[in-house]
Design a protein around this motif. Structure first.
Motif, PDB file in Angstrom:
ATOM      1  N   ARG B 291     -22.996 -14.417 -11.559  1.00  0.00           N
ATOM      2  CA  ARG B 291     -23.083 -14.685 -12.720  1.00  0.00           C
ATOM      3  C   ARG B 291     -21.939 -14.572 -13.545  1.00  0.00           C
ATOM      4  O   ARG B 291     -22.076 -15.057 -14.825  1.00  0.00           O
ATOM      5  N   ALA B 292     -20.802 -14.100 -13.107  1.00  0.00           N
ATOM      6  CA  ALA B 292     -19.617 -13.714 -14.039  1.00  0.00           C
ATOM      7  C   ALA B 292     -19.149 -15.105 -14.280  1.00  0.00           C
ATOM      8  O   ALA B 292     -19.219 -16.041 -13.484  1.00  0.00           O
ATOM      9  N   ASP B 293     -18.242 -15.296 -15.365  1.00  0.00           N
ATOM     10  CA  ASP B 293     -17.513 -16.487 -15.850  1.00  0.00           C
ATOM     11  C   ASP B 293     -16.062 -16.536 -15.155  1.00  0.00           C
ATOM     12  O   ASP B 293     -15.314 -17.283 -14.741  1.00  0.00           O
ATOM     13  N   SER B 294     -15.724 -15.237 -14.879  1.00  0.00           N
ATOM     14  CA  SER B 294     -14.244 -14.719 -14.287  1.00  0.00           C
ATOM     15  C   SER B 294     -14.556 -13.648 -13.468  1.00  0.00           C
ATOM     16  O   SER B 294     -15.036 -12.493 -13.930  1.00  0.00           O
ATOM     17  N   VAL B 295     -13.881 -13.475 -12.396  1.00  0.00           N
ATOM     18  CA  VAL B 295     -14.023 -12.369 -11.574  1.00  0.00           C
ATOM     19  C   VAL B 295     -12.543 -11.906 -11.227  1.00  0.00           C
ATOM     20  O   VAL B 295     -11.788 -13.099 -10.329  1.00  0.00           O
ATOM     21  N   VAL B 296     -12.046 -10.868 -11.012  1.00  0.00           N
ATOM     22  CA  VAL B 296     -10.874 -10.354 -10.570  1.00  0.00           C
ATOM     23  C   VAL B 296     -10.867  -9.448  -9.570  1.00  0.00           C
ATOM     24  O   VAL B 296     -11.718  -8.383  -9.603  1.00  0.00           O
ATOM     25  N   LEU B 297     -10.171  -9.627  -8.490  1.00  0.00           N
ATOM     26  CA  LEU B 297      -9.873  -8.575  -7.367  1.00  0.00           C
ATOM     27  C   LEU B 297      -8.660  -8.637  -6.797  1.00  0.00           C
ATOM     28  O   LEU B 297      -7.937  -9.457  -7.140  1.00  0.00           O
ATOM     29  N   ASP B 298      -8.320  -7.450  -6.300  1.00  0.00           N
ATOM     30  CA  ASP B 298      -6.871  -7.243  -5.905  1.00  0.00           C
ATOM     31  C   ASP B 298      -6.801  -7.344  -4.398  1.00  0.00           C
ATOM     32  O   ASP B 298      -7.246  -6.150  -3.709  1.00  0.00           O
ATOM     33  N   PRO B 299      -6.286  -8.337  -3.662  1.00  0.00           N
ATOM     34  CA  PRO B 299      -6.554  -8.453  -2.174  1.00  0.00           C
ATOM     35  C   PRO B 299      -5.438  -7.476  -1.438  1.00  0.00           C
ATOM     36  O   PRO B 299      -5.666  -7.085  -0.396  1.00  0.00           O
ATOM     37  N   HIS B 300      -4.506  -6.853  -2.292  1.00  0.00           N
ATOM     38  CA  HIS B 300      -3.690  -5.630  -1.851  1.00  0.00           C
ATOM     39  C   HIS B 300      -4.462  -4.744  -1.685  1.00  0.00           C
ATOM     40  O   HIS B 300      -3.842  -3.297  -1.280  1.00  0.00           O
ATOM     41  N   LYS B 301      -5.537  -4.568  -2.027  1.00  0.00           N
ATOM     42  CA  LYS B 301      -6.512  -3.262  -1.849  1.00  0.00           C
ATOM     43  C   LYS B 301      -7.479  -3.407  -0.751  1.00  0.00           C
ATOM     44  O   LYS B 301      -6.878  -3.484   0.390  1.00  0.00           O
ATOM     45  N   TRP B 302      -8.486  -3.841  -1.056  1.00  0.00           N
ATOM     46  CA  TRP B 302      -9.613  -3.937  -0.329  1.00  0.00           C
ATOM     47  C   TRP B 302      -9.685  -5.383   0.837  1.00  0.00           C
ATOM     48  O   TRP B 302     -10.501  -5.443   1.220  1.00  0.00           O
ATOM     49  N   PHE B 303      -8.693  -6.114   0.716  1.00  0.00           N
ATOM     50  CA  PHE B 303      -8.544  -7.170   1.455  1.00  0.00           C
ATOM     51  C   PHE B 303      -7.247  -7.018   2.499  1.00  0.00           C
ATOM     52  O   PHE B 303      -6.656  -7.839   3.064  1.00  0.00           O
ATOM     53  N   PHE B 304      -6.607  -5.733   2.329  1.00  0.00           N
ATOM     54  CA  PHE B 304      -5.778  -5.444   3.542  1.00  0.00           C
ATOM     55  C   PHE B 304      -4.520  -6.117   3.521  1.00  0.00           C
ATOM     56  O   PHE B 304      -3.930  -6.571   4.644  1.00  0.00           O
ATOM     57  N   GLN B 305      -4.107  -6.647   2.225  1.00  0.00           N
ATOM     58  CA  GLN B 305      -2.659  -7.424   2.085  1.00  0.00           C
ATOM     59  C   GLN B 305      -1.677  -6.519   1.582  1.00  0.00           C
ATOM     60  O   GLN B 305      -1.911  -5.570   0.774  1.00  0.00           O
ATOM     61  N   PRO B 306      -0.473  -6.920   1.843  1.00  0.00           N
ATOM     62  CA  PRO B 306       0.840  -6.197   1.577  1.00  0.00           C
ATOM     63  C   PRO B 306       0.784  -6.517   0.030  1.00  0.00           C
ATOM     64  O   PRO B 306       0.507  -7.552  -0.368  1.00  0.00           O
ATOM     65  N   TYR B 307       1.606  -5.542  -0.896  1.00  0.00           N
ATOM     66  CA  TYR B 307       1.527  -5.723  -2.408  1.00  0.00           C
ATOM     67  C   TYR B 307       2.637  -6.920  -2.282  1.00  0.00           C
ATOM     68  O   TYR B 307       3.850  -7.162  -1.439  1.00  0.00           O
TER      69      TYR B 307
END
Lengths: 469, 469
Positions: B291-307
């Motif tokens: 239900r959020a209008d915007s959502v932020v996530l960091d794939p370099h954390k829990w999506f296993f991507q390099p910085y």
């Protein structure tokens, strides 16, 4: 880091890959990537310089449903090279003359590959003292090459837009909120930055440029005085060193005098042109650069780095941290003692990969003189282009002369639609690509020649194709 | 992209490297980089998890004068690996429990290496239709995995700070300027973002969190009503999905009700925790996220991507462009016809490398179920940690239970200085690293367990070392 063999029965042995790829397979695929990249670099002369694809076709090839089962990585790498990278600009191609080329040098790529492979970060001193030292080192090296004060401090961002935004925030913190002065030749991303910082429309003053498409000091003074009379507070002048359109540089010394007399921040957007100051010819054109409070340049342009890399240099020590530090009390101590820098306190970026490694690796590998020679070559290529155009006065008009690697010209009798169509046909041929632009209502073609691999033959053949239509 | 041999006498032959490195040398050094990276990944169990160096010593080894002559590239690569990367956190190490780990998976590294090697950019459709399609694809895949609406649109930034900043700017454009509501558990970078956007101190409302360190809906309503009564205009609520301190998630459904009733923007900072929503357990914890209008996530954390890689997803179509487009008239047409996206119009970043390649490559290579299993493993490791701590009630107190991969605890009788000293001793041993923190004036130790390679033995041995002091 000498190789160590862990004890065979180590209860703390760690698999090589987080999600279970076999080490031999990792090595094979890594080597394959290297070979694909170098194979491509070796056969760029058989590659179209820019290809744009159709959205539905690309979506079908690159998109599709979420992969619910593992796909063959070799096939993915080949799809990426052929379809994803086959439908883009090749900014490192010697006949990419459009916008601003990206003539990346390979040693930079090695540095970025290392940083990614080691998953390096540069956010805090505690977690990144090695990469932070590298960033401080390259900021100093670049400041020295440009002739900026030795106490200059910097931070690496993605590109000119973010680096300019960073400088603007610092200016507001140091000077206080107020009016920013730009010209109609300022890069389009800069007013966007000012709006997102919360400036009102009457705090963003776009001045008309003079006949040479430069900021006019008299107009600037008049605008400042008018704002003061209207009760507004001037904050910052944004001068351009090498505009994207024409390579023109605002009169930096005169503008610096105006800023100094009135206590305004002088920000120089040299995203495109500032690296020219590493040559003696460019240093003369950019006279006054060292008097700026902040200077932006894009090493992914004329410092031969792969995307992305923008640099914001600030000549007032401590100003970056005064603006962005989340814990200034703590930091002040650290700063005072030994030059330890928490780079997460120098811009809005907190997580930051170790962006400096590539510039460090390439400045070391090629040496600074190679950079100076390569920038000088780009300046001279534009001068060659201008002189070649002038040798055919029945065909071409010069609109703006060669300035820091850019020349703008018109085909006699051609209008904007004709120019655009001719540029598009050259692009479609695959041989080269270039931009058309509008300069004070006059349509122009534009060549940006900063790739040192570009030959005189590349230029003359491209002009021939343009004239043929 | 089949290999093509250019004609030997091609007048347009192009050297492989911009600054003149020999192709055989390029290939040798590229392969060396791959081998150095994989050698290191194969022997992480003999590597200290975090090493911080001294500034003068590092400056001497990595800095020094501007290189006025070429240096040996092999020596530079080895110096980089040993000294620069030898003095940083190894966030991909299974015993890196501090802050938030960076357990990058190797297929992602391959994708990033390809993008850098091909010098790919994703700023405009015309120059990057292939990479743009990949970015649109991965945004859709992630939105689908999280359970967000199919019409969600996204943009990749460096990390949570920049991705949150982007969402905040969009909120202001959609809702109009006004007050933003956060809690004392909101990430420290978010008030900094709001200040740099130009918000005044009385437009940044930091609410006290409840006993579970979550936003309290009643306090939120009271604050909104107080602001309205005082003539201020509420704009946005910033909820947290998985706080950095404790992994706590604000009551998203209740907050969404409040926002919906009052026309406020709901922004969810899930930089750390949002990826948990790809598991059924996490989806339940994060109920209301969609239900959020915007959502932020960091794939370099829990999506296993390099910085580096932060993702801002916006569930209102067109809102990113309405905020950031530099030419909205033109863009509206493009948007309407075929889904072509100029990614330079979706954030302040104009130059942007092709950041999506690594997520595309890794989701394809491992398949989505591998990601779900790996995230579930991290959730379960924190639960194991909590239960192990509870089995030693004479030694440990639980301060906050296992929540989305984080558990906070205290050694009985220890104060903040003792906790910090014990955490530092574990770090100095090289075996593991972890953080200490303050939670409502209570000192705590904290383990973040999102690396799926972490073993139960890694956790219990680390706790043993902490207890021994």
């Amino acid at each position: 880091m000498p190789p160590k063999t862990p004890p065979v029965d180590d209860p703390f042995a760690i698999p090589a890959d987080t999600l279970g790829m076999d080490p031999a397979e990792m090595r094979r695929l890594g080597h394959k990537v290297v070979d694909m990249v170098i194979d491509r670099l070796e056969r760029r002369n058989s590659e179209p310089v820019l290809v744009t694809g159709s959205a539905p076709a690309l979506a079908e090839q690159l998109g599709g449903p979420l992969p619910e089962s593992p796909q063959d990585p070799d096939a993915s790498l080949e799809l990426m090279a052929e379809i994803a990278f086959g439908h883009m600009q090749h900014g490192d191609h010697p006949r990419y003359f459009a916008r601003v080329p990206g003539p990346a040098a390979f040693a930079s790529t090695l540095g970025e590959w290392m940083g990614t492979g080691f998953n390096a970060i540069n956010a805090s001193w505690g977690g990144a003292s090695g990469p932070a030292t590298v960033e401080t080192t390259v900021c100093s090296w670049v400041a020295e090459m440009l002739g900026l004060p030795a106490h200059s401090e910097g931070v690496l961002l993605s590109g000119g837009s973010m680096a300019n935004f960073t400088g603007f925030c610092v200016a507001r913190t140091e000077i206080g909120a107020g009016v920013a002065y730009l010209t109609d030749q300022t890069h389009a991303s800069l007013p966007r930055n000012l709006r997102q910082m919360g400036l009102d429309a009457d705090e963003i003053r776009i001045l008309p440029s003079d006949d040479g498409l430069r900021m006019c000091p008299d107009s600037l003074v008049a605008a400042i005085e008018q704002d003061i009379a209207a009760g507004r507070r001037p904050m910052m002048v944004v001068a351009t060193a090498g505009s994207t359109n024409t390579g023109a540089t605002d009169p930096l010394d005169a503008i610096a005098d105006i800023c100094a007399a009135r206590g305004l921040w002088l920000h120089v957007d040299g995203a495109y042109g500032a690296p020219a100051a590493i040559t003696s010819q460019g240093r003369a054109t950019l006279a006054g650069l060292a008097r700026a409070d902040s200077v932006v340049l894009d090493p992914h342009k004329w410092f031969f780095q792969p995307y992305d890399m923008g640099l914001c240099l600030v000549t007032r020590p401590g100003a970056l941290e005064r603006c962005f530090a989340m814990n200034p009390e703590y930091l002040r101590d650290v700063q005072a003692t030994s030059g330890e820098v928490n780079y997460g306190n120098r811009s809005l970026e907190l997580t930051r990969r170790a962006r400096a490694m590539k510039l460090w690796m390439s400045l070391r590998t090629y040496g600074a003189p190679a950079f100076r020679d390569a920038v000088q070559r780009g300046i001279e290529l534009a001068e060659f282009t201008e002189s070649h155009l002038r040798s055919q006065p029945d065909t071409w008009d010069i609109i703006t002369p060669a300035q820091l690697g850019i020349v703008c010209f018109a085909l006699k009798g051609a209008d904007a639609a004709d120019h655009a169509a001719r540029a598009a046909r050259v692009t479609q041929s695959g041989f080269a690509t270039l931009s058309s632009t509008m300069l004070k209502d006059r349509s122009a073609l534009r060549l940006c020649t900063i790739n040192p691999l570009t030959t005189e033959g590349d230029v003359t053949r491209t002009l021939e194709m343009l004239a043929q239509g």
